[in-house]
Design an enzyme around this catalytic site. Sequence first.
Site, PDB file in Angstrom:
ATOM      1  N   HIS A 158      16.082  53.901  10.419  1.00  0.00           N
ATOM      2  CA  HIS A 158      15.005  52.965  10.539  1.00  0.00           C
ATOM      3  C   HIS A 158      15.759  51.596  10.621  1.00  0.00           C
ATOM      4  CE1 HIS A 158      12.028  55.794   9.548  1.00  0.00           C
ATOM      5  NE2 HIS A 158      11.394  55.371  10.455  1.00  0.00           N
ATOM      6  N   HIS A 182      17.725  51.786  15.984  1.00  0.00           N
ATOM      7  CA  HIS A 182      16.498  52.199  16.371  1.00  0.00           C
ATOM      8  C   HIS A 182      15.493  50.854  16.839  1.00  0.00           C
ATOM      9  CE1 HIS A 182      12.570  54.550  15.869  1.00  0.00           C
ATOM     10  NE2 HIS A 182      12.387  53.332  14.709  1.00  0.00           N
ATOM     11  N   HIS A 241       9.206  46.319  14.043  1.00  0.00           N
ATOM     12  CA  HIS A 241       7.854  47.369  13.276  1.00  0.00           C
ATOM     13  C   HIS A 241       8.954  48.329  12.591  1.00  0.00           C
ATOM     14  CE1 HIS A 241      10.557  50.169  15.638  1.00  0.00           C
ATOM     15  NE2 HIS A 241       9.736  50.636  15.464  1.00  0.00           N
ATOM     16  N   ASP A 242      10.518  47.846  11.547  1.00  0.00           N
ATOM     17  CA  ASP A 242      10.784  48.701  10.635  1.00  0.00           C
ATOM     18  C   ASP A 242      11.400  47.605  10.025  1.00  0.00           C
ATOM     19  OD1 ASP A 242       9.632  51.424  10.635  1.00  0.00           O
ATOM     20  OD2 ASP A 242      11.355  51.895  12.107  1.00  0.00           O
TER      21      ASP A 242
END
Length: 159
Positions: free
Chosen positions: A57, A61, A104-105
Amino acid sequence: METFDMPYFKYSRQILMNCFVRMFERLSLVSKFGIDMAKLKKFILEICRNYRRVPFHNMTHAFNVTHMLYMILSQNERNGQNYFAKEVFEDLDKLSMLLACIGHDLNHPGVGNTYFVKANNMMSQSVNGKSVLEHYHCYNLIRIIEQTDLLSNLTYKQY
């Protein structure tokens, strides 16, 4: 950058950061929403600074996920498949999805939600053990958007 098969693992963080900026430009989001280039570059820099160097993550990514969305939004046809994404989504949808993919991460610690719940961590307690990291990533994304004033030219309704 204009291929689904982009070998993003081969590129440096700096090159990937430049590609993030190009995605905003090529989707015409900079011009359509009056996004200041200096603010956009500062935003991307802060995003990359806030991705930890964990095995999965991480920023690479995030780039992969964001690039896939970019390709879907920017390509109408590939191998006979018509995606219609150019016609289906409004510009604000495209901006929202691109930002969601990028962040998102954010600041992922490399462990899952179960770890925080079982450890009775304060982060888990604050969201009643529900989607702990997802709330955390969202919080971090909004914090960086606000710190960099990235969306300052959006109307109240758009924001």
